[in-house]
Design an enzyme around this catalytic site. Structure first.
Site, PDB file in Angstrom:
ATOM      1  CE1 TYR A 100      -3.689   2.516   0.512  1.00 34.46           C
ATOM      2  CE2 TYR A 100      -2.129   3.565   1.995  1.00 34.46           C
ATOM      3  CZ  TYR A 100      -3.289   3.615   1.250  1.00 34.46           C
ATOM      4  OH  TYR A 100      -4.046   4.762   1.236  1.00 34.46           O
ATOM      5  CD1 TRP A 114      -1.650   7.316  -1.081  1.00 40.05           C
ATOM      6  CD2 TRP A 114      -1.766   9.278  -2.147  1.00 40.05           C
ATOM      7  NE1 TRP A 114      -2.899   7.845  -0.860  1.00 40.05           N
ATOM      8  CE2 TRP A 114      -2.998   9.049  -1.505  1.00 40.05           C
ATOM      9  CE3 TRP A 114      -1.601  10.457  -2.873  1.00 40.05           C
ATOM     10  CZ2 TRP A 114      -4.062   9.960  -1.575  1.00 40.05           C
ATOM     11  CZ3 TRP A 114      -2.656  11.356  -2.929  1.00 40.05           C
ATOM     12  CH2 TRP A 114      -3.882  11.098  -2.295  1.00 40.05           C
TER      13      TRP A 114
HETATM   14  N1  LIG Z   1      -1.181  18.559   2.215  1.00 43.67           N
HETATM   15  C1  LIG Z   1      -1.637  17.305   2.208  1.00 43.67           C
HETATM   16  N2  LIG Z   1      -2.890  17.049   1.760  1.00 43.67           N
HETATM   17  C2  LIG Z   1      -3.350  15.788   1.777  1.00 43.67           C
HETATM   18  C3  LIG Z   1      -2.571  14.695   2.188  1.00 43.67           C
HETATM   19  C4  LIG Z   1      -1.251  14.983   2.664  1.00 43.67           C
HETATM   20  O1  LIG Z   1      -0.502  14.076   3.080  1.00 43.67           O
HETATM   21  N3  LIG Z   1      -0.817  16.292   2.655  1.00 43.67           N
HETATM   22  N4  LIG Z   1      -3.065  13.413   2.151  1.00 43.67           N
HETATM   23  C5  LIG Z   1      -4.237  13.150   1.319  1.00 43.67           C
HETATM   24  C6  LIG Z   1      -4.893  11.897   1.710  1.00 43.67           C
HETATM   25  S1  LIG Z   1      -4.113  10.428   1.334  1.00 43.67           S
HETATM   26  C7  LIG Z   1      -6.099  11.834   2.305  1.00 43.67           C
HETATM   27  S2  LIG Z   1      -6.844  10.330   2.610  1.00 43.67           S
HETATM   28  C8  LIG Z   1      -6.822  13.057   2.687  1.00 43.67           C
HETATM   29  C9  LIG Z   1      -7.354  12.962   4.106  1.00 43.67           C
HETATM   30  O2  LIG Z   1      -8.365  13.848   4.327  1.00 43.67           O
HETATM   31  P1  LIG Z   1      -9.018  13.896   5.779  1.00 43.67           P
HETATM   32  O3  LIG Z   1      -9.224  12.520   6.259  1.00 43.67           O
HETATM   33  O4  LIG Z   1     -10.189  14.772   5.724  1.00 43.67           O
HETATM   34  O5  LIG Z   1      -7.813  14.582   6.562  1.00 43.67           O
HETATM   35  P2  LIG Z   1      -7.234  14.695   8.008  1.00 43.67           P
HETATM   36  O6  LIG Z   1      -6.117  15.674   7.818  1.00 43.67           O
HETATM   37  O7  LIG Z   1      -6.953  13.376   8.617  1.00 43.67           O
HETATM   38  O8  LIG Z   1      -8.381  15.359   8.857  1.00 43.67           O
HETATM   39  C10 LIG Z   1      -9.011  16.593   8.497  1.00 43.67           C
HETATM   40  C11 LIG Z   1      -9.524  17.260   9.747  1.00 43.67           C
HETATM   41  O9  LIG Z   1     -10.553  16.478  10.352  1.00 43.67           O
HETATM   42  C12 LIG Z   1     -10.632  16.849  11.713  1.00 43.67           C
HETATM   43  N5  LIG Z   1     -11.028  15.672  12.484  1.00 43.67           N
HETATM   44  C13 LIG Z   1     -10.272  14.621  12.860  1.00 43.67           C
HETATM   45  N6  LIG Z   1     -11.002  13.748  13.585  1.00 43.67           N
HETATM   46  C14 LIG Z   1     -12.242  14.279  13.672  1.00 43.67           C
HETATM   47  C15 LIG Z   1     -13.455  13.848  14.282  1.00 43.67           C
HETATM   48  O10 LIG Z   1     -13.551  12.793  14.916  1.00 43.67           O
HETATM   49  N7  LIG Z   1     -14.547  14.655  14.124  1.00 43.67           N
HETATM   50  C16 LIG Z   1     -14.513  15.841  13.446  1.00 43.67           C
HETATM   51  N8  LIG Z   1     -15.645  16.530  13.320  1.00 43.67           N
HETATM   52  N9  LIG Z   1     -13.372  16.256  12.868  1.00 43.67           N
HETATM   53  C17 LIG Z   1     -12.264  15.499  12.973  1.00 43.67           C
HETATM   54  C18 LIG Z   1      -9.260  17.321  12.132  1.00 43.67           C
HETATM   55  O11 LIG Z   1      -9.346  18.590  12.770  1.00 43.67           O
HETATM   56  C19 LIG Z   1      -8.473  17.338  10.848  1.00 43.67           C
HETATM   57  O12 LIG Z   1      -7.690  18.513  10.670  1.00 43.67           O
HETATM   58  O13 LIG Z   1      -5.962  14.198   2.622  1.00 43.67           O
HETATM   59  C20 LIG Z   1      -5.249  14.271   1.380  1.00 43.67           C
HETATM   60  N10 LIG Z   1      -4.630  15.570   1.334  1.00 43.67           N
HETATM   61  N1  LIG Z   2      -1.885   8.522  12.387  1.00 44.61           N
HETATM   62  C1  LIG Z   2      -2.286   8.564  11.112  1.00 44.61           C
HETATM   63  N2  LIG Z   2      -1.704   7.760  10.204  1.00 44.61           N
HETATM   64  C2  LIG Z   2      -2.101   7.831   8.912  1.00 44.61           C
HETATM   65  C3  LIG Z   2      -3.119   8.721   8.507  1.00 44.61           C
HETATM   66  C4  LIG Z   2      -3.729   9.540   9.496  1.00 44.61           C
HETATM   67  O1  LIG Z   2      -4.653  10.326   9.215  1.00 44.61           O
HETATM   68  N3  LIG Z   2      -3.266   9.447  10.780  1.00 44.61           N
HETATM   69  N4  LIG Z   2      -3.497   8.765   7.182  1.00 44.61           N
HETATM   70  C5  LIG Z   2      -3.312   7.560   6.411  1.00 44.61           C
HETATM   71  C6  LIG Z   2      -3.555   7.776   4.988  1.00 44.61           C
HETATM   72  S1  LIG Z   2      -5.061   8.478   4.601  1.00 44.61           S
HETATM   73  C7  LIG Z   2      -2.684   7.385   4.026  1.00 44.61           C
HETATM   74  S2  LIG Z   2      -3.178   7.486   2.385  1.00 44.61           S
HETATM   75  C8  LIG Z   2      -1.368   6.818   4.358  1.00 44.61           C
HETATM   76  C9  LIG Z   2      -0.272   7.247   3.386  1.00 44.61           C
HETATM   77  O2  LIG Z   2       0.792   6.372   3.473  1.00 44.61           O
HETATM   78  P1  LIG Z   2       1.794   6.124   2.235  1.00 44.61           P
HETATM   79  O3  LIG Z   2       1.077   6.250   0.937  1.00 44.61           O
HETATM   80  O4  LIG Z   2       2.540   4.877   2.499  1.00 44.61           O
HETATM   81  O5  LIG Z   2       2.771   7.367   2.406  1.00 44.61           O
HETATM   82  P2  LIG Z   2       3.794   8.037   1.418  1.00 44.61           P
HETATM   83  O6  LIG Z   2       4.709   8.844   2.280  1.00 44.61           O
HETATM   84  O7  LIG Z   2       3.075   8.773   0.344  1.00 44.61           O
HETATM   85  O8  LIG Z   2       4.615   6.810   0.841  1.00 44.61           O
HETATM   86  C10 LIG Z   2       4.901   6.686  -0.508  1.00 44.61           C
HETATM   87  C11 LIG Z   2       6.305   6.116  -0.674  1.00 44.61           C
HETATM   88  O9  LIG Z   2       6.508   5.869  -2.069  1.00 44.61           O
HETATM   89  C12 LIG Z   2       7.800   6.353  -2.444  1.00 44.61           C
HETATM   90  N5  LIG Z   2       7.792   6.691  -3.873  1.00 44.61           N
HETATM   91  C13 LIG Z   2       7.467   7.878  -4.451  1.00 44.61           C
HETATM   92  N6  LIG Z   2       7.590   7.808  -5.779  1.00 44.61           N
HETATM   93  C14 LIG Z   2       8.016   6.557  -6.070  1.00 44.61           C
HETATM   94  C15 LIG Z   2       8.329   5.876  -7.283  1.00 44.61           C
HETATM   95  O10 LIG Z   2       8.225   6.422  -8.373  1.00 44.61           O
HETATM   96  N7  LIG Z   2       8.737   4.570  -7.184  1.00 44.61           N
HETATM   97  C16 LIG Z   2       8.847   3.934  -5.991  1.00 44.61           C
HETATM   98  N8  LIG Z   2       9.248   2.662  -5.989  1.00 44.61           N
HETATM   99  N9  LIG Z   2       8.541   4.562  -4.831  1.00 44.61           N
HETATM  100  C17 LIG Z   2       8.133   5.841  -4.866  1.00 44.61           C
HETATM  101  C18 LIG Z   2       8.010   7.559  -1.558  1.00 44.61           C
HETATM  102  O11 LIG Z   2       9.390   7.911  -1.483  1.00 44.61           O
HETATM  103  C19 LIG Z   2       7.405   7.089  -0.234  1.00 44.61           C
HETATM  104  O12 LIG Z   2       8.345   6.438   0.556  1.00 44.61           O
HETATM  105  O13 LIG Z   2      -1.012   7.183   5.699  1.00 44.61           O
HETATM  106  C20 LIG Z   2      -2.006   6.811   6.642  1.00 44.61           C
HETATM  107  N10 LIG Z   2      -1.512   7.007   7.992  1.00 44.61           N
HETATM  108 MO   LIG Z   3      -5.197   8.756   2.285  1.00 46.26          MO
END
Ligand SMILES: Nc1nc2c(c(=O)[nH]1)N[C@H]1C(S)=C(S)[C@@H](COP(=O)(O)OP(=O)(O)OC[C@H]3O[C@@H](n4cnc5c(=O)[nH]c(N)nc54)[C@H](O)[C@@H]3O)O[C@H]1N2
Ligand SMILES: Nc1nc2c(c(=O)[nH]1)N[C@H]1C(S)=C(S)[C@@H](COP(=O)(O)OP(=O)(O)OC[C@H]3O[C@@H](n4cnc5c(=O)[nH]c(N)nc54)[C@H](O)[C@@H]3O)O[C@H]1N2
Ligand SMILES: [Mo]
Length: 763
Positions: free
Chosen positions: A110, A112
């Site tokens: 898993y 991105w």
């Molecule tokens: N810059 C940036 N943007 C991203 C990402 C990133 O790594 N960097 N990751 C992307 C990815 S993979 C995803 S899945 C999305 C995630 O999108 P979300 O899941 O919406 O993102 P989070 O940042 O986990 O949470 C957003 C806000 O929800 C609020 N929150 C947390 N828990 C609760 C709760 O129980 N109730 C309520 N009402 N609010 C709560 C918190 O204040 C938090 O700041 O973001 C994407 N966008």
């Molecule tokens: N506590 C907490 N934990 C969370 C979350 C949260 O809200 N709270 N959010 C969760 C969510 S929504 C998500 S989506 C996950 C994200 O978790 P991940 O998707 O595992 O996070 P990334 O840091 O995007 O990891 C991508 C990796 O791919 C590598 N990569 C980039 N480009 C390439 C390429 O071209 N080739 C190869 N081989 N590798 C590459 C990058 O260097 C990096 O190490 O985290 C989750 N974890």
């Molecule tokens: Mo995510």
């Protein structure tokens, strides 16, 4: 050396990068992006902290698979040549398939990875492993596992289909009067869209909605989950109480006799049973507005007044993904579905509910994403071999153990070989110290990755991959197709993911099937030509490549003004939902048959396993929100100057309320120990009144850097989060359910070592 300027596309937007052949010298927002993301500046450090040559963990190289597996992360590495490493990988895959069966390979991998339609690391690895006999896969995402499972039960739509048919922002701006957001519309998160973000428009839509009179309500522990410009009403909540709040609002609407009886009977099933629960007839607890206010710690009257406002106005309820990334997260989505049904505005322009605006940049864009063909990935021949994605530690801990998932009883496989490409579990998974212990289970771990991340350091065999800035590709975003051109030469001996996988496929005897005789550049041209054959407006490949970007013909992009569930609303008999009843399910006969005690058959309030209203809060009185970092994508480029420039005292920034800070004698810039019974992390303090008084915020993304006791010196919050499925339904990650305590660190803070290279030795 002459400077070149080339276009590229990332998950956080399109950019123009300047390079001198070996280094990126400047990164500019793409001229077609009105609001480019600052995250782009991370690319300046694309050549740093790189894995330059294939490497093998010394004990593994000397002793073979299964040797000293608890030394992963501390053993030194031996650098080897490509021919040797491809042989080692080929032999190991062959050995495990023969001795243990293909199920013993965990290739779910898993993560991105990078944007880019062809080189998408997950496609490459799936293709490699599927053509060779399959593997144990991972189902669902860390983003939305709970929603992915519950949405089909409630409305008969596949989750991604449901996201694609969300009401357009233009309709919200034009019709909505009140937008009630759970988890806000977090602009810093809307910088990002999986697979490629096009021009950033969310700020534009928030401004335009405000100008057209939409009033916003932000139920959230953080004020800045909604930008100040929209002048929204912030209602600071206790995290994880959203289901109770929505039930309280629904109860008030019913108590006022304002519920839409007609919609509830013609468009929904199960109203009677759900209503009996709401009124307390089944459990003796009426889910009144004051009941919910006390659970969520709101001012008395807040929900009574808001429920009336919601009945009197065209109201749109938005659910961020965050609210389903907690214990029983499925039920927050169910409660919203029920609240919207009680209000009776589902399927009307600007009314009802939707998701997840703000969680990704493309939600509500109102255009169907243009399909750019990627490399085809065959199905996994081991169709039923998978785990719910976030059950990975349990899988290692408990081979043969059973668990429930969406009505099924399933068994964990016994994994011998892990092959990870394009993800970072030592950032993304919960309870990292527990994962570290379980990580000793497999005999071999192969990691294909550009950077020396905490995952790469915990591998046996490390395959150095290039980044998109070192290879040609196609990038597809909502409105544009980008010619992603190599900007710098591959770093060290790094190879492209495709070339690595092709070499392994050749070693395993199916190289020609894998490559179909094409090089990367052949594939890129081929994929473009397939796309151009279906789209008249697309010029010949060379012209496209020269231009660098192709703006899609908007007329061809589907409904610009979409209303979620509009057809069903207009005529539920002609357009029934693909649920058992053909209607919105306020009670699910199917879930009822599952008979899981943590998965009731209708929306319900269930106390999270730890929350501010529980006895656990006596020892750990602060709720930890580990949200997404504003300055990067997950853990990507955490080594960069841009990311590290956003740290406080050299580690992740912890935001804390002034009262909570004063009670602990904390001021800005202090280093604190954040801890609970699971672990600890060191963070740098920022005192802020933009946070609910009993909540602290510690974003994800800092590279895991445990000391000997497992305390992360760099502030990764996942040493603290609990690793437990949301419920037996989805078994999704529940990171947002987490209590902690914070104390000032006494003595000198230890140096962060996350960005040091591992130790290398000669053979
Ligand atoms: N810059 C940036 N943007 C991203 C990402 C990133 O790594 N960097 N990751 C992307 C990815 S993979 C995803 S899945 C999305 C995630 O999108 P979300 O899941 O919406 O993102 P989070 O940042 O986990 O949470 C957003 C806000 O929800 C609020 N929150 C947390 N828990 C609760 C709760 O129980 N109730 C309520 N009402 N609010 C709560 C918190 O204040 C938090 O700041 O973001 C994407 N966008
Ligand atoms: N506590 C907490 N934990 C969370 C979350 C949260 O809200 N709270 N959010 C969760 C969510 S929504 C998500 S989506 C996950 C994200 O978790 P991940 O998707 O595992 O996070 P990334 O840091 O995007 O990891 C991508 C990796 O791919 C590598 N990569 C980039 N480009 C390439 C390429 O071209 N080739 C190869 N081989 N590798 C590459 C990058 O260097 C990096 O190490 O985290 C989750 N974890
Ligand atoms: Mo995510």
């Amino acid at each position: 050396m002459a400077t070149t300027t080339t276009p590229t596309l990332t998950h956080w937007g399109p950019f123009l990068v300047e390079a001198d052949g070996t280094e990126i010298t400047a990164v500019h927002g793409h001229p077609k992006d009105p609001d480019p993301s600052p995250i782009g500046q991370n690319l300046l450090d694309v050549t740093r902290n790189r894995i330059e040559r294939p490497a093998v963990r010394q004990s593994w190289l000397e002793g073979g698979p299964g040797t000293a597996t608890d030394q992963r992360g501390s053993d030194p590495f031996v650098e080897v040549g490509w021919d040797e490493v491809v042989d080692l990988v080929g032999e190991e895959i062959t050995r495990v398939r023969a001795d243990k069966g293909s199920e013993a390979i965990f290739g779910g991998s898993y993560g991105w990875g990078s944007a880019g339609r062809f080189n998408l690391p997950s496609s490459q690895i799936y293709r490699l492993l599927r053509m060779g006999g399959g593997y144990t896969d991972a189902r669902g995402t860390y983003s939305s596992s709970a929603a992915e499972v519950i949405v089909p039960h409630l409305m008969g739509l596949d989750y991604s289909q449901a996201v694609g048919s969300q009401t357009s922002w233009s309709v919200i701006a034009g019709h909505t009067e009140l937008m009630v957001c759970f988890g806000g519309v977090r602009l810093s998160n809307a910088q990002v869209t999986y697979g490629g973000q096009g021009p950033h428009l969310t700020r534009h839509w928030l401004d335009r909605s405000t100008d057209q009179g939409v009033r916003f309500v932000n139920f959230s522990p953080l004020r800045d989950d909604l930008i100040d410009e929209v002048d929204g009403r912030w209602i600071p909540v206790r995290p994880n109480t959203d289901s109770a709040i929505m039930l309280g609002l629904a109860h008030q609407v019913v108590a006022d006799g304002q519920h839409d009886e007609d919609f509830l009977t013609t468009h929904c099933t199960g109203w009677e049973t759900f209503c009996a629960y709401l009124l307390g007839q089944t459990d003796g607890i009426p889910k009144t507005a004051p009941w919910a206010e006390s659970i969520a710690d709101l001012e008395p009257g807040t929900l009574t007044d808001l429920a009336r406002e919601m009945t009197e106005h065209r109201t749109f309820i938005n659910l961020a993904l965050a609210i389903q990334r907690g214990d029983h997260g499925e039920y927050a989505y169910w409660a919203a579905t029920a609240l919207a049904a009680v209000l009776g505005q589902t399927g009307l322009p600007g009314g009802g509910f939707g998701f997840p605006f703000g969680s990704n940049g493309n939600v509500g864009a109102g255009q169907i994403r243009k399909r750019i063909p990627g490399i085809s990935v065959p199905p996994n021949p081991l169709r039923d071999s998978y785990i719910p994605v976030s059950r990975v530690t349990e899988m290692f801990e408990n081979p043969g153990g059973s668990y429930r998932y969406n009505g099924q009883s399933r068994t964990y496989p016994d994994i011998s070989l892990v092959y990870w490409c394009g993800g970072n579990p030592f950032h993304h998974h919960q309870d990292l110290n527990r994962l570290s212990r379980a990580w000793a289970h497999p005999e071999t771990v192969i990691v294909q990755e550009p950077f020396w991340t905490p995952l790469a350091k915990r591998a046996d065999i490390v395959l150095p991959a290039t980044t998109p800035l070192e290879r040609n590709d196609l990038g597809g975003a909502e409105t544009m197709l980008v010619a992603m051109k190599a900007a710098v030469a591959p770093v060290g001996e790094a190879r492209h993911d495709y070339d690595i996988c092709a070499a392994i496929a050749h070693r395993l005897g199916y190289g020609d099937e894998f490559t179909e005789g094409r090089s990367i550049d052949d594939w890129v041209r081929h994929l473009y030509e397939e796309f151009a054959a279906d789209n008249d407006y697309a010029p010949a490949f060379d012209e496209f490549w020269e231009a660098g970007v192709l703006q899609h013909d908007m007329a061809d992009m589907g409904e610009p003004e979409q209303v979620f569930l509009a057809d069903f609303r207009a005529d539920p008999d002609a357009h029934p939902l693909e649920t058992t009843s053909g209607r919105i399910e306020l009670f699910s006969v199917v879930i009822d048959t599952f008979d899981d005690s943590d998965a009731p058959p209708h929306a319900a309030w269930q106390e999270p396993y730890e929350w501010l209203g529980s006895s656990a809060a006596e020892r750990f009185p602060l709720h930890l929100i580990s949200n997404q970092p504003a300055d990067k994508l997950h853990s990507q480029y955490d080594h960069s100057r841009f990311s590290r420039g956003h740290k406080v005292a050299g580690r992740t920034r912890l935001r804390i309320h002034p009262a909570a800070a004063a009670a602990r004698g904390l001021v800005d810039g202090d280093v604190v120990r954040v801890f609970n019974d699971r672990g600890a992390s060191l963070a740098g303090v920022v005192v802020s009144d933009a946070i609910q008084a009993d909540v602290v915020e510690l974003p994800v993304g800092s590279w895991y850097d445990p000391d000997d006791d497992g305390t992360c010196r760099n502030g990764n919050p996942n040493t603290l989060t609990r690793d437990q499925g949301t419920s037996s339904l989805a078994q999704g990650p529940s990171a947002h359910t987490c209590l902690v305590e914070v104390e000032k660190l006494e003595g000198a803070a230890p140096e962060v070592q996350a960005y040091n290279l591992p130790e290398f030795v000669e053979r």
